[in-house]
Each structure stands twice: as structure tokens, then as C-alpha cells.
Motif scaffolding. Structure first.
Motif, PDB file in Angstrom:
ATOM      1  N   LEU A 169      -1.705  73.027  58.609  1.00 38.03           N
ATOM      2  CA  LEU A 169      -0.396  73.530  58.182  1.00 38.03           C
ATOM      3  C   LEU A 169       0.722  72.914  59.013  1.00 38.03           C
ATOM      4  O   LEU A 169       1.805  72.604  58.490  1.00 38.03           O
ATOM      5  CB  LEU A 169      -0.360  75.058  58.297  1.00 38.03           C
ATOM      6  N   MET A 170       0.473  72.723  60.303  1.00 43.26           N
ATOM      7  CA  MET A 170       1.484  72.128  61.177  1.00 43.26           C
ATOM      8  C   MET A 170       1.841  70.705  60.749  1.00 43.26           C
ATOM      9  O   MET A 170       2.982  70.277  60.921  1.00 43.26           O
ATOM     10  CB  MET A 170       1.007  72.142  62.631  1.00 43.26           C
ATOM     11  N   SER A 171       0.877  70.000  60.180  1.00 42.51           N
ATOM     12  CA  SER A 171       1.158  68.641  59.726  1.00 42.51           C
ATOM     13  C   SER A 171       2.136  68.641  58.557  1.00 42.51           C
ATOM     14  O   SER A 171       2.714  67.615  58.222  1.00 42.51           O
ATOM     15  CB  SER A 171      -0.135  67.914  59.345  1.00 42.51           C
ATOM     16  N   ASP A 172       2.351  69.819  57.947  1.00 42.13           N
ATOM     17  CA  ASP A 172       3.298  69.968  56.844  1.00 42.13           C
ATOM     18  C   ASP A 172       4.531  70.783  57.253  1.00 42.13           C
ATOM     19  O   ASP A 172       5.225  71.323  56.406  1.00 42.13           O
ATOM     20  CB  ASP A 172       2.587  70.624  55.657  1.00 42.13           C
ATOM     21  N   GLY A 173       4.771  70.912  58.558  1.00 46.79           N
ATOM     22  CA  GLY A 173       5.987  71.568  59.032  1.00 46.79           C
ATOM     23  C   GLY A 173       5.852  73.004  59.499  1.00 46.79           C
ATOM     24  O   GLY A 173       6.804  73.589  60.010  1.00 46.79           O
ATOM     25  N   TYR A 174       4.677  73.603  59.338  1.00 55.36           N
ATOM     26  CA  TYR A 174       4.457  74.988  59.780  1.00 55.36           C
ATOM     27  C   TYR A 174       4.539  75.055  61.302  1.00 55.36           C
ATOM     28  O   TYR A 174       4.084  74.152  62.001  1.00 55.36           O
ATOM     29  CB  TYR A 174       3.072  75.422  59.311  1.00 55.36           C
ATOM     30  N   GLN A 175       5.151  76.114  61.798  1.00 54.47           N
ATOM     31  CA  GLN A 175       5.199  76.368  63.227  1.00 54.47           C
ATOM     32  C   GLN A 175       4.705  77.789  63.475  1.00 54.47           C
ATOM     33  O   GLN A 175       4.903  78.675  62.644  1.00 54.47           O
ATOM     34  CB  GLN A 175       6.623  76.202  63.761  1.00 54.47           C
ATOM     35  N   LEU A 176       4.085  77.994  64.618  1.00 55.07           N
ATOM     36  CA  LEU A 176       3.533  79.300  64.961  1.00 55.07           C
ATOM     37  C   LEU A 176       4.137  79.748  66.286  1.00 55.07           C
ATOM     38  O   LEU A 176       3.893  79.145  67.329  1.00 55.07           O
ATOM     39  CB  LEU A 176       2.006  79.213  65.067  1.00 55.07           C
ATOM     40  N   ALA A 177       4.958  80.789  66.207  1.00 53.48           N
ATOM     41  CA  ALA A 177       5.566  81.362  67.404  1.00 53.48           C
ATOM     42  C   ALA A 177       4.773  82.594  67.805  1.00 53.48           C
ATOM     43  O   ALA A 177       4.206  83.294  66.962  1.00 53.48           O
ATOM     44  CB  ALA A 177       7.021  81.739  67.129  1.00 53.48           C
ATOM     45  N   TYR A 178       4.734  82.840  69.109  1.00 53.49           N
ATOM     46  CA  TYR A 178       4.002  84.017  69.570  1.00 53.49           C
ATOM     47  C   TYR A 178       4.721  84.658  70.755  1.00 53.49           C
ATOM     48  O   TYR A 178       5.405  84.002  71.526  1.00 53.49           O
ATOM     49  CB  TYR A 178       2.566  83.672  69.947  1.00 53.49           C
ATOM     50  N   LEU A 179       4.543  85.968  70.853  1.00 53.05           N
ATOM     51  CA  LEU A 179       5.079  86.750  71.964  1.00 53.05           C
ATOM     52  C   LEU A 179       3.887  87.362  72.680  1.00 53.05           C
ATOM     53  O   LEU A 179       3.044  87.996  72.053  1.00 53.05           O
ATOM     54  CB  LEU A 179       6.012  87.836  71.421  1.00 53.05           C
ATOM     55  N   ARG A 180       3.827  87.140  73.964  1.00 58.04           N
ATOM     56  CA  ARG A 180       2.716  87.634  74.784  1.00 58.04           C
ATOM     57  C   ARG A 180       3.263  88.688  75.757  1.00 58.04           C
ATOM     58  O   ARG A 180       4.303  88.490  76.365  1.00 58.04           O
ATOM     59  CB  ARG A 180       2.106  86.459  75.545  1.00 58.04           C
ATOM     60  N   ASP A 181       2.536  89.804  75.907  1.00 52.43           N
ATOM     61  CA  ASP A 181       2.865  90.736  76.986  1.00 52.43           C
ATOM     62  C   ASP A 181       2.106  90.264  78.223  1.00 52.43           C
ATOM     63  O   ASP A 181       1.728  89.104  78.312  1.00 52.43           O
ATOM     64  CB  ASP A 181       2.573  92.192  76.601  1.00 52.43           C
ATOM     65  N   GLU A 182       1.836  91.124  79.157  1.00 55.01           N
ATOM     66  CA  GLU A 182       1.166  90.709  80.392  1.00 55.01           C
ATOM     67  C   GLU A 182      -0.262  90.224  80.161  1.00 55.01           C
ATOM     68  O   GLU A 182      -0.793  89.437  80.935  1.00 55.01           O
ATOM     69  CB  GLU A 182       1.125  91.859  81.412  1.00 55.01           C
ATOM     70  N   THR A 183      -0.905  90.694  79.099  1.00 52.27           N
ATOM     71  CA  THR A 183      -2.335  90.416  78.932  1.00 52.27           C
ATOM     72  C   THR A 183      -2.731  89.698  77.653  1.00 52.27           C
ATOM     73  O   THR A 183      -3.782  89.072  77.617  1.00 52.27           O
ATOM     74  CB  THR A 183      -3.138  91.739  78.991  1.00 52.27           C
ATOM     75  N   GLN A 184      -1.922  89.803  76.592  1.00 57.86           N
ATOM     76  CA  GLN A 184      -2.368  89.281  75.303  1.00 57.86           C
ATOM     77  C   GLN A 184      -1.190  88.947  74.400  1.00 57.86           C
ATOM     78  O   GLN A 184      -0.074  89.393  74.619  1.00 57.86           O
ATOM     79  CB  GLN A 184      -3.263  90.308  74.611  1.00 57.86           C
ATOM     80  N   VAL A 185      -1.472  88.189  73.343  1.00 58.12           N
ATOM     81  CA  VAL A 185      -0.485  87.952  72.296  1.00 58.12           C
ATOM     82  C   VAL A 185      -0.324  89.251  71.524  1.00 58.12           C
ATOM     83  O   VAL A 185      -1.312  89.873  71.119  1.00 58.12           O
ATOM     84  CB  VAL A 185      -0.929  86.801  71.370  1.00 58.12           C
TER      85      VAL A 185
END
Length: 139
Positions: free
Chosen positions: A37-53
Motif C-alpha cells: 500500500l505504501m508503494s501507492d502513497g499509503y502512510q501509516l501514522a501511530y501514537l505510542r504510550d509508554e508501552t505500546q501503540v
């Protein structure tokens, strides 16, 4: 802090949150699929707390005749156990800021008709219901 997933480990760390929204996903194929998907422009954003996404957003910045340049949110999910802690709100603010910085005229997304809590969340973010989405399965 919200980051864009760049490497396979960061993408893999997003799986457990994305799986809650996209229940058909399989862990073994998740990283290769996101890479495709990234090769077609998809981006994946993530927010992590102290231990996990705890929150993820899959999106594309694109342009078309109807919307002009826009940011389209394909996936937005917060870990069930971490809801109501402002993670989704923080992610939407980050997406809005990114869209503005990229010169987008709007943010768009589709949400399943059964997802009433999500609709309330989006309406509380000053989003409007502006169209119907129609689909036909091809067999």
C-alpha cells in the motif's frame, strides 16, 4: 508523539490496533500488505504510550476532480482498552495539521453505517456528513 511508520518493526507494532478495525487482517501478511500500500502513497501514522501503540491512522494525500488535493483517512483505530484518553483526538489534530501543511483543502473519510460511536467522534471533531458511499461487490 505521533510518528509515521517507516520500518517493518514499526509497521508490525501497529497490527494489534489495526486488527480491531480490520478484523480480517492476518498478522503474517500485515507488513507486506502495508508495504504494498505504501508503494501507492499509503502512510501509516501511530501514537505510542509508554508501552505500546494505542492509536493508528492509515491515510493518503491525493488529488482528484471532486475533492481537489485532500487527505483521505482510510483507517483510524484506537486500542479498545485505551479509548476515551484523547488518543483519537490527538491523531485527528495531527492529521489536520499535516493536511494543512501539505496544502490540502479537506480531510475525508468513510465510516461504516453501524459505527455510531465513530460517527459521534467525527462529528465532535467538526466533521460533516457530506455524501453517501455506494459499493458493489464484484464476484
Amino acid at each position: 508523539m505521533i510518528k509515521l511508520a517507516q520500518n517493518d518493526n514499526e509497521i508490525a507494532d501497529c497490527f494489534h490496533v489495526m486488527k480491531q478495525l480490520r478484523t480480517e487482517l492476518e498478522e503474517a501478511s500485515f507488513v507486506p500488505l502495508v508495504r504494498e500500500l505504501m508503494s501507492d502513497g499509503y502512510q501509516l501514522a501511530y501514537l505510542r504510550d509508554e508501552t505500546q501503540v494505542v492509536c493508528v491512522a492509515g491515510f493518503k494525500i491525493s488529488k482528484n476532480l471532486f475533492f481537489g488535493k485532500h487527505l483521505y483517512v482510510e483507517d483510524l483505530s484506537t486500542l479498545d482498552s485505551e479509548r476515551s484518553k484523547s488518543y483519537g483526538k490527538q491523531t485527528m489534530v495531527w492529521l489536520r495539521n499535516l493536511a494543512a501543511a501539505e496544502g490540502c483543502s479537506a480531510i475525508h473519510l468513510d465510516s461504516g453505517v453501524q459505527r455510531h460511536r465513530a460517527h459521534k467522534f467525527y462529528l465532535n471533531r467538526d466533521m460533516n456528513i457530506v455524501c453517501y458511499h455506494f459499493a458493489e461487490k464484484i464476484t
